[in-house]
Structure formats: C-alpha cells, structure tokens
Design a protein around this motif. Sequence first.
Motif, PDB file in Angstrom:
ATOM      1  N   VAL A 197       0.858  -1.178   0.000  1.00 51.30           N
ATOM      2  CA  VAL A 197       0.000   0.000   0.000  1.00 51.30           C
ATOM      3  C   VAL A 197       0.898   1.232   0.000  1.00 51.30           C
ATOM      4  CG1 VAL A 197      -1.865   1.249   1.154  1.00 51.30           C
ATOM      5  CG2 VAL A 197      -1.753  -1.253   1.310  1.00 51.30           C
ATOM      6  N   VAL A 198       0.698   2.124  -0.977  1.00 56.95           N
ATOM      7  CA  VAL A 198       1.442   3.390  -1.059  1.00 56.95           C
ATOM      8  C   VAL A 198       0.417   4.518  -1.158  1.00 56.95           C
ATOM      9  CG1 VAL A 198       3.447   2.296  -2.128  1.00 56.95           C
ATOM     10  CG2 VAL A 198       1.643   3.269  -3.567  1.00 56.95           C
ATOM     11  N   SER A 199       0.849   5.729  -0.868  1.00 56.02           N
ATOM     12  CA  SER A 199      -0.083   6.852  -0.913  1.00 56.02           C
ATOM     13  C   SER A 199       0.653   8.138  -1.241  1.00 56.02           C
ATOM     14  CB  SER A 199      -0.798   7.008   0.435  1.00 56.02           C
ATOM     15  OG  SER A 199       0.104   7.432   1.443  1.00 56.02           O
ATOM     16  N   THR A 200      -0.138   9.106  -1.699  1.00 52.35           N
ATOM     17  CA  THR A 200       0.335  10.470  -1.915  1.00 52.35           C
ATOM     18  C   THR A 200      -0.613  11.412  -1.170  1.00 52.35           C
ATOM     19  OG1 THR A 200       1.161   9.882  -4.111  1.00 52.35           O
ATOM     20  CG2 THR A 200       0.885  12.226  -3.623  1.00 52.35           C
ATOM     21  N   PRO A 201      -0.130  12.138  -0.174  1.00 55.66           N
ATOM     22  CA  PRO A 201       1.224  12.089   0.392  1.00 55.66           C
ATOM     23  C   PRO A 201       1.433  10.806   1.193  1.00 55.66           C
ATOM     24  CG  PRO A 201      -0.182  13.483   1.720  1.00 55.66           C
ATOM     25  CD  PRO A 201      -1.008  13.098   0.535  1.00 55.66           C
ATOM     26  N   PRO A 202       2.676  10.436   1.447  1.00 59.07           N
ATOM     27  CA  PRO A 202       2.935   9.240   2.242  1.00 59.07           C
ATOM     28  C   PRO A 202       2.592   9.484   3.712  1.00 59.07           C
ATOM     29  CG  PRO A 202       4.983  10.353   1.730  1.00 59.07           C
ATOM     30  CD  PRO A 202       3.917  11.083   0.978  1.00 59.07           C
TER      31      PRO A 202
ATOM     32  N   ARG B   1      -5.804  14.998   7.151  1.00 59.05           N
ATOM     33  CA  ARG B   1      -5.505  15.446   5.789  1.00 59.05           C
ATOM     34  C   ARG B   1      -6.806  15.667   5.018  1.00 59.05           C
ATOM     35  NH1 ARG B   1      -1.671  11.439   6.864  1.00 59.05           N
ATOM     36  NH2 ARG B   1       0.509  12.085   6.637  1.00 59.05           N
ATOM     37  N   ASP B   2      -6.805  16.720   4.214  1.00 57.99           N
ATOM     38  CA  ASP B   2      -8.001  17.022   3.440  1.00 57.99           C
ATOM     39  C   ASP B   2      -8.256  15.975   2.362  1.00 57.99           C
ATOM     40  OD1 ASP B   2      -8.435  19.270   4.938  1.00 57.99           O
ATOM     41  OD2 ASP B   2      -7.337  20.592   3.561  1.00 57.99           O
ATOM     42  N   SER B   3      -7.199  15.508   1.717  1.00 56.82           N
ATOM     43  CA  SER B   3      -7.362  14.537   0.640  1.00 56.82           C
ATOM     44  C   SER B   3      -6.093  13.707   0.517  1.00 56.82           C
ATOM     45  CB  SER B   3      -7.665  15.241  -0.691  1.00 56.82           C
ATOM     46  OG  SER B   3      -6.587  16.073  -1.068  1.00 56.82           O
ATOM     47  N   PHE B   4      -6.223  12.567  -0.113  1.00 57.87           N
ATOM     48  CA  PHE B   4      -5.074  11.687  -0.375  1.00 57.87           C
ATOM     49  C   PHE B   4      -5.458  10.762  -1.524  1.00 57.87           C
ATOM     50  CE2 PHE B   4      -7.701   9.371   2.624  1.00 57.87           C
ATOM     51  CZ  PHE B   4      -7.746   8.097   2.083  1.00 57.87           C
TER      52      PHE B   4
ATOM     53  N   GLU C  98      -5.565   5.525  -7.450  1.00 58.66           N
ATOM     54  CA  GLU C  98      -6.432   6.666  -7.176  1.00 58.66           C
ATOM     55  C   GLU C  98      -7.529   6.318  -6.172  1.00 58.66           C
ATOM     56  OE1 GLU C  98      -7.771   8.611 -10.701  1.00 58.66           O
ATOM     57  OE2 GLU C  98      -5.936   8.144 -11.810  1.00 58.66           O
ATOM     58  N   LEU C  99      -7.148   5.666  -5.109  1.00 62.95           N
ATOM     59  CA  LEU C  99      -8.085   5.293  -4.052  1.00 62.95           C
ATOM     60  C   LEU C  99      -8.136   6.418  -3.027  1.00 62.95           C
ATOM     61  CD1 LEU C  99      -6.918   1.586  -3.562  1.00 62.95           C
ATOM     62  CD2 LEU C  99      -8.644   2.473  -5.131  1.00 62.95           C
ATOM     63  N   ASP C 100      -9.316   6.979  -2.790  1.00 61.69           N
ATOM     64  CA  ASP C 100      -9.423   8.106  -1.865  1.00 61.69           C
ATOM     65  C   ASP C 100     -10.472   7.883  -0.781  1.00 61.69           C
ATOM     66  OD1 ASP C 100     -11.701   8.230  -3.359  1.00 61.69           O
ATOM     67  OD2 ASP C 100     -11.321  10.222  -4.205  1.00 61.69           O
ATOM     68  N   GLN C 101     -10.952   6.634  -0.657  1.00 59.56           N
ATOM     69  CA  GLN C 101     -11.903   6.323   0.406  1.00 59.56           C
ATOM     70  C   GLN C 101     -11.152   5.836   1.649  1.00 59.56           C
ATOM     71  OE1 GLN C 101     -15.216   6.934  -0.174  1.00 59.56           O
ATOM     72  NE2 GLN C 101     -14.469   7.743  -2.141  1.00 59.56           N
ATOM     73  N   SER C 102     -11.840   5.796   2.771  1.00 62.71           N
ATOM     74  CA  SER C 102     -11.186   5.420   4.032  1.00 62.71           C
ATOM     75  C   SER C 102     -11.144   3.916   4.249  1.00 62.71           C
ATOM     76  CB  SER C 102     -11.902   6.083   5.209  1.00 62.71           C
ATOM     77  OG  SER C 102     -13.270   5.672   5.247  1.00 62.71           O
ATOM     78  N   SER C 103     -11.963   3.139   3.539  1.00 53.56           N
ATOM     79  CA  SER C 103     -11.971   1.691   3.756  1.00 53.56           C
ATOM     80  C   SER C 103     -12.230   0.972   2.438  1.00 53.56           C
ATOM     81  CB  SER C 103     -13.033   1.293   4.782  1.00 53.56           C
ATOM     82  OG  SER C 103     -14.323   1.599   4.319  1.00 53.56           O
ATOM     83  N   TYR C 104     -11.617  -0.191   2.310  1.00 49.87           N
ATOM     84  CA  TYR C 104     -11.775  -1.035   1.132  1.00 49.87           C
ATOM     85  C   TYR C 104     -11.760  -2.497   1.572  1.00 49.87           C
ATOM     86  CZ  TYR C 104     -10.784   3.051  -1.784  1.00 49.87           C
ATOM     87  OH  TYR C 104     -10.840   4.278  -2.380  1.00 49.87           O
ATOM     88  N   LEU C 105     -12.401  -3.335   0.759  1.00 47.04           N
ATOM     89  CA  LEU C 105     -12.379  -4.777   0.991  1.00 47.04           C
ATOM     90  C   LEU C 105     -11.617  -5.429  -0.160  1.00 47.04           C
ATOM     91  CD1 LEU C 105     -13.276  -7.211   2.680  1.00 47.04           C
ATOM     92  CD2 LEU C 105     -15.337  -7.321   1.266  1.00 47.04           C
TER      93      LEU C 105
END
Length: 665
Positions: free
Chosen positions: A295-300, A337-340, A371-378
């Motif tokens: 799992v990676v993200s922007t920002p980290p 954070r406002d968005s990620f 481009e995943l921006d939700q707080s939870s995923y299955l």
Amino acid sequence: MRRLICLLVSGFLGLPAWAQTETTKPGEVLITGIRAGQQLGNQAFLLRLVASPDAPLRIAILPPLALDQVPIPETLTAELLPLLSQLIPQWQWQLGAPPNTEPQAAASAPLEDDSAPGTGSEPIKQPSDSPASSDPRQQKLNTAESQDAQTQDPPLIPFNQQIMRMADLTGLDMALGLRLQSVADGYWVLFSIYSGADGSILLNRKLTLKQLDPNTLAQALKQELDALKQLPPVNDLGPDVGGELHLRSTPPGMHVYFDQVPVGLSPLILRQVPVGAHQLRIFEPEPYQVERIRVVSTPPGLMVTVNDRELGRTPVDFPAELMLPGRFELKLHSEGRDSFEAEIQVQTKPENIPVQLDKLPVQRTPVTFRELDQSSYLLNLMPNQAIDILLPLELPAGQILSQEVDAYKYSKLILNASVLNAEVLLDNEVVGETPYSANLAQGLHTLRLSKNRYRTQEQTVELLPGKTHEIFFNLRPRSADTSIFLTPTGELTPQLNVAAKYLGFGQIQRAESSELGHLYGVEVDYGWPDVFRLGNTFDIGIEVSGFLFALQSPSLLRAFPGVGGKLQFLRESDTIPISAALGSYLSLDWNRPQLVGYISLSRNFGDFALHLGIQTHGFNLNAGYTGWDNLRLGLLIYADSFFRLLTDTDESATTFYGIQAGYSF
C-alpha cells in the motif's frame, strides 16, 4: 481439417496407427499413446499447428464514425465490402452495426468494465467529449498493463459491449471499426479490429490518407491486416452443421473443456458445435502463492490497518503471515488530511490470479488499484484452490448460444440426511459427514452419501451462482438379513425381499438308519421397521413372510409351505450395538402343523453382518456380506433348528451347512 492434419503428422512421424491425438488448445495437438520401445519412446509430444479455423472467419464492417465535422460518404462501407472481400478472401465480409445502437450513441454508452478483457487487450478509454461513467471507483480502476501494450492516441470509442451483443446475435468473429478526422493534408483514420468473443481489441492502427476513396482505404487496410497475428479465439468443432457457442468468463483466461476435449482459454467462440446435450468444463488449473501486497499513498504517511491490525504508515507491505489468499478489510486513516490518493499493489506466483476490490470486476495479478481516496476497502484474494466448474449445455440447431460464467461467484450447499454422520463424497472426494454445508463452485456436482447398514445414494445436482441449495437425502436401510429363508435374524427393512438357499452336508437320522440330506427353499418377506418408537431406545417393527421349502434324501422328499412373523424391538444404531427381535414361523401342513419360536440377535461389522438365532429346537449362525445395495450373500450353519418342521417325530437332523442369496426391491 485438424483431424486430417493429425493423421498426416502421425504418418510423417512414423507413429503407430493406435497412437492418439487430441487438441490441447486452439492450434495445438497432443500426441499420446506411444508405447515403450517404439520409434519415439513412451513420451507425449506437443505439436503446434499454425492454422486458421476450418471455416472462414466472419467479420463485419461497422459504419464509420466522424470525430469532427468531416463529411463521410454514405456509401463508403458498402463500397469497401466488395473490395475487402476480393483483397482478403480468406475472411467472410459483411456489413454490420451494434444492435439498437447508432455509432455516435455508442461513444457515450457506459460500460460495465472499461478495460477490454482477454490476453493482449488494451484499455478502452472515454473520449474527452463523452460523459464519464457514473461509478467513480470504476473510473479509478487501472490494471497493470503488459510491457508490449501500445498506448493509443487518440482515445478509443467504448462500445465493446455492443460488439459482443452483435456477435451473439449474428455469429460474428470480428468487427472492423473506422474513426475519421480531417487534418491539414487529408484525413486521419483510426481503425480497430474487435474480437467478437469479448469485444477486446485485436488491432489498433492509425493512417493518414490524402484522399478518402474506397480503393485507397481498402489497400491501406489490407496492408495492415496482412500483418495481423492475433486472431479471435475461434474453434471449429466439426463439420459445417450444428450451432455456435460464445463463451465468456469473469475473470477471463479460464481453461475450457468441451465434452472433455480442451478447446482453449476463455473468452472463445466455438463454431460448428454438434446439436444436443453437452458438458462444459471451466477451471483454474493450480493454486498460487502471494508474493507481495503493498500500500502506497500520496502524500505518504497514512496509517494502514488490516482486519483491525495496524501495519504501519505508507508505504507499507503486508507481513508474511498475511500473505495468504482471503478477505482483507483495509482502512486508510487520513488523520486530518483534506485529501489523499492511495494505491494497492498485488503480486502472486504464478500470475493471472483473480483479485477483487470491493464490488469492482475481478482482475488478474499483477494488478494495481490506483487513485483510491476512500477510508476503507475490501480486498479479496480468491481461495487458494483450483476452481472447477462443470456446466450442462443444450445447443439447439442453427442457433447461437451465449454463455456468461462468473467463475468466482459461489453457490451455497446445505446437505442433510435422514441419519446423522453419513459420509459425504463430493465429486468423488470425501469432504465430511451429514449435516454438511459449504460454498462451492457453480455448476454440476456429484453427491454421494453412504453409511454402514444404509443404501448408498448418489445424485447429480446443478448449483446456480449466488444461490443457496438445500438438499435432503432419505437413506434407506439395507436388508441386513443375510439369512432370509426361515432365518429369524437380521434388521427389518421397508422393502420386498426375495431369497433362496441351499443346505447340505448333514444327516437325517432314524433309529435304524442315517442318510445324507439336502434342503432347498425360497422366501418372500416385507417389513415395517418404524411402527412405533418407545423412548429413545426401542424401535418397534414387524415383518411378515411366506416360504416354500423341501427336504430331500435318498429315501424321502418332503415339501411344505409356511408363513412367519417377526417383532423387532431393538434396531442397531450409533448408540445401540445390536438388533434384536422375537418371532415364530408356522408350517402349513394341515395334517402335521408345527410352530417354532425364536429370539434373534444381529450385528453389523462394516459391510459384513453376523446373526445368531436361538430357537425352541436349536440354533442357527449366519455370516453375510451386505456391501451391495440390493444383492446379499451369506454362509450359514444350522443345528437342528427349523428341521423340526420337516422331520417326523422319530427323526432328527445333524448340523447342516449352506449358502444363500437374496435380492431386495
């Protein structure tokens, strides 16, 4: 044609006439049956046949689509048709259009999946002036593309779903689509070849023409199509009769067998299919190992939890103990954070393993969900087992049958039986005991239930995807009474039993002489084992019988009919080790009627049964085999016993030994 090629190859290689050849997938033949010591030894050889289907491929020319205000002659496709038919005669050309869809409207038609499935396919993207899909997560689904995939410029028109519907209705194998745009020095042409099997793109090419006339366009198309190496997955199964099957699976790339013959990977088109009932097998051949989930993200720096366990901050890898198939609840904590935007990367060995994120279409590894921006995923990594689906198929004459298979949409099976702890065999594999429940692959399954003292039952069921199936087996007892004729032992069964026996090696004794005797007999009986139940222990049942027997020696022959009755008060079960009964039988000789009473005890040992009858005039001991559902065989020993019915008052009988056989209806 392929069979002829196989025979020619067999002769060329010097194979014996009985060597077998079979298709492994389109374009390949596996040669087997080579005996040790022959010219090629005892190996199997794989021969790749580079050949088109036996019948010509069918391709339709779609109405061209203008990407700007360029005027398109109305007769363009009609003029192209005879030219392409002459230039490329090995294909069967015709005019066509996606059903109920104008080409311009197709540009805005939403897709269930905006990536074209199938090996070698390329993403079909939305044009800039077309509306986006209504599902924001669907837009963000991007799979890892192979290195040789070419990025097309400009974007493609997304009507692969219409292509598939057109193929299902008209039996097309391919479709040729043209997009035109005017440029400074002429015309810019983008043409695409679509596979009718799944709507995927077999070829994308762009041309620049100084003038838009059919001859110039046809020559340019021929030059490009001559280099087309990837053909649609089409397999001709027989002579030019029968029906046609269009098979698609989710995910694609499943191995497909038709009537136990391998025909390729899904999606595919089977033509010239014999009319009638068939079986379709779709399966994944092997389990797999998870190599990496990252799992990676922007920002980290996002905190990641999996199944309520903190893994750390991005970028972060799953630990070794979580590198397993299964379902993972991922939570991404933005912490103010406002968005990620995050990515989930999944790699397996081997590749092409099905993976699903939330309810998006199933994808194959290696895959990156971007481009995943939700707080939870299955995240769902499909089970680490081979998926094997067997489907019944009825193909009508002269028709096209479209079959969609969601391979990882399971069925729920709930299995019960009239007795507990019956052994369950699922597709010839022991999986447990009743009651039994499991999530199984859809399609045909063979269920077999067996238990000591009960008839084995087998049933083939078809499980529908996403459905729950409750099945009940009423197991009937076997006739454990292996000593039927005039023998008061064994468990009652609710069926008609017919039996015969022979006894010999005994003496009929009189005061002045003794001679060898023989006994012959037949009996018919029927039982009601569940007349009454007393508490949890006593099962009351009754049985009635009729018989005819004869005693023969050198000096006499006596034959008598008779009737009998039995009252069973104990029935063998998991908690009660024996069956027990009281009864009697009566000789119907009105000049000399005889009545004999008895008590019997019976015990089963697997497929064998032992019976002891203690009678008013002796005893009998019997051992029998009950492993068959209907047929029974037994060996028996009689000490005096029912011979009292046959002998006079001044006669007696020694011990007799014999054999018996019976059948239950």
